[in-house]
Design an enzyme around this catalytic site. Structure first.
Site, PDB file in Angstrom:
ATOM      1  N   ARG A  54      13.116  -9.089  11.367  1.00 17.09           N
ATOM      2  CA  ARG A  54      12.248  -7.941  11.644  1.00 17.09           C
ATOM      3  C   ARG A  54      13.095  -6.770  12.140  1.00 17.09           C
ATOM      4  NH1 ARG A  54      10.171  -7.935  16.396  1.00 17.09           N
ATOM      5  NH2 ARG A  54       9.258 -10.007  16.300  1.00 17.09           N
ATOM      6  N   TYR A 106      -1.750  12.989  -0.438  1.00 15.43           N
ATOM      7  CA  TYR A 106      -2.103  11.663  -0.947  1.00 15.43           C
ATOM      8  C   TYR A 106      -3.350  11.147  -0.216  1.00 15.43           C
ATOM      9  CZ  TYR A 106      -1.495   6.661  -1.812  1.00 15.43           C
ATOM     10  OH  TYR A 106      -1.680   5.361  -2.154  1.00 15.43           O
ATOM     11  N   ASP A 178       6.902  14.630   2.308  1.00 11.01           N
ATOM     12  CA  ASP A 178       6.657  13.455   1.481  1.00 11.01           C
ATOM     13  C   ASP A 178       7.221  13.791   0.102  1.00 11.01           C
ATOM     14  OD1 ASP A 178       5.633  11.560  -0.270  1.00 11.01           O
ATOM     15  OD2 ASP A 178       3.712  11.366   0.774  1.00 11.01           O
ATOM     16  N   LYS A 203       6.988   3.914  -5.773  1.00 13.95           N
ATOM     17  CA  LYS A 203       6.886   4.762  -6.945  1.00 13.95           C
ATOM     18  C   LYS A 203       8.261   4.884  -7.631  1.00 13.95           C
ATOM     19  CE  LYS A 203       2.836   4.915  -5.134  1.00 13.95           C
ATOM     20  NZ  LYS A 203       2.359   5.969  -4.250  1.00 13.95           N
TER      21      LYS A 203
END
Ligand SMILES: *Cc1c(COP(=O)(O)O)cnc(C)c1O
Length: 386
Positions: A54, A106, A178, A203
């Site tokens: 983690r 978005y 972004d 993406k």
């Protein structure tokens, strides 16, 4: 092993070499996947910098090195989704921060801000292509962060990053971009004055529609440490296997982006001349309202096209149902072409009146141009429009 000099390389080279040094132990050219949750220690607290996945993982470290090099950032933090990256960013701000956010971001970002963080921060949604409005808001209130998405999704509105960051600096306001739609191959917001860059790795970065992931990249060490501590405390770190897949996908980012853009440009021009199409939005077209800004701040125009069919939902639905090569699916940025209906699919979480006001009408269709043969793609659209 020979040591390569990896600074001062062009992005296409960095994407293949940075973070991809051969494995020290075996010489394997392709980095191994460290599919492990924990690491042995020689004595309590004595280890090689890795204690628990983690917190740190060597495969993730390699990916973060490659990504940071691609955006010319000092630091990268990769997460299990783009939304997780945005979530970390929101937790990194002091409670009660005023945040300017684009009104065409978005859908998931809008939902996160209005249904999860609405009691933590004060979000001011405005059209970030309107510099005057940003200027006015910066004078009225102490703004901690400007959340920019450029080009936006799905209307491909383009905000002037350089102008906005220089305004923001005068007010000690941070700017995050972004950059999912352009990828580091076509746009580097840090070079244009932004403080932080965010991507959905799902993406273009990964590019093969088989990973969900996100990343934040920045140069500020204190903010990096804060975000890393949040990542370690909250736990949305990217998994070793997903990190490995994105590291692999990144190697072809340069050729993929060139191919996406070449296809998108041809499709956009073709659509613009089609009698059943009302309007086409593509940053590479002269008809795009911010084409000049696009030309100035981006080195390419990307693979996303938005168009309006003549008629309404009925006509749009026919196109979406009839295409065969284009997959009717959410998401974007993979090698295969996708088509979708924002009002019903990706942007359904935005209330209808806000959606309509910003221009996401029922006859709007969004395409993610893949890298197939472009004439096959055009034939598919031609048949669907008949
Ligand atoms: C997909 C996307 C996100 C969210 O990323 P996930 O990986 O789906 O969580 C954020 N911003 C933009 C522009 C996106 O396209």
């Amino acid at each position: 092993m020979k040591k390569k000099n990896l600074s001062n390389l062009e992005i296409a080279t960095k994407l293949i070499h940075v973070g991809n040094e051969p494995d020290k132990e075996t010489g394997a050219v392709i980095p191994p996947i460290f599919q492990t949750s924990t690491y042995v220690q020689s004595s309590p607290g004595k280890h090689n910098g890795y204690e628990y996945t983690r917190s740190h993982n060597p495969t993730r470290t390699r990916l973060e090195e490659c990504l940071a090099a691609s955006e010319k950032a000092k630091y990268a933090i990769t997460t299990s989704s783009g939304m997780a990256a945005i979530t970390l960013m929101m937790h990194a701000l002091p409670k009660g921060s005023n945040i300017i956010c684009g009104d065409d971001v978005y859908g998931g970002t809008f939902r996160l801000f209005t249904t999860v963080f609405q009691n933590d921060h004060n979000f001011i949604f405005l059209d970030t292509t309107n510099i005057e409005e940003i200027k006015k808001t910066l004078l009225e209130k102490k703004i901690s962060l400007i959340w920019l998405e450029t080009p936006t999704n799905p209307l491909l509105k383009i905000s002037d990053i350089k102008k906005i960051t220089s305004l923001a600096k005068a007010h000690k306001t941070k700017v995050i971009v972004d950059n999912t739609f352009m990828s580091p191959y076509f746009q580097n917001p840090l070079d244009l004055g932004a403080d932080i860059v965010m991507h959905s790795m799902t993406k273009y970065l990964n590019g093969h529609s088989d990973v969900v992931g996100g990343v934040l990249m920045l140069n500020n060490k204190a903010l990096y440490n804060k975000i890393w501590t949040l990542q370690n405390s909250i736990g949305p770190s990217a998994s070793p296997f997903d990190s490995w897949l994105v590291l692999r996908g990144l190697k072809t980012l340069a050729v993929r982006m060139e191919a996406h853009q070449k296809n998108a440009m041809k499709i956009a021009k073709w659509l613009e001349g089609h009698k059943k199409i009302e309007k086409v939005i593509y940053p590479g077209l002269k008809s795009h309202p911010q084409h000049k800004i696009a030309k100035k701040q981006m080195s390419g125009y990307g693979g996303m096209i938005t168009f309006f069919t003549k008629g309404g939902l009925k006509e749009a639905r026919k196109v979406l149902e009839k295409v065969t090569l284009f997959a009717l699916a959410e998401s974007l940025g993979g090698v295969e072409s996708l088509i979708e209906h924002p009002a019903i699919m990706t942007h359904a979480s935005i209330p209808k009146e806000i959606r309509e006001k910003s221009g996401i009408h029922d006859n709007l269709i969004r395409i993610s141009a893949g890298i197939e043969d472009v004439d096959d793609l055009i034939n598919d659209l031609e048949n669907a429009l008949k």
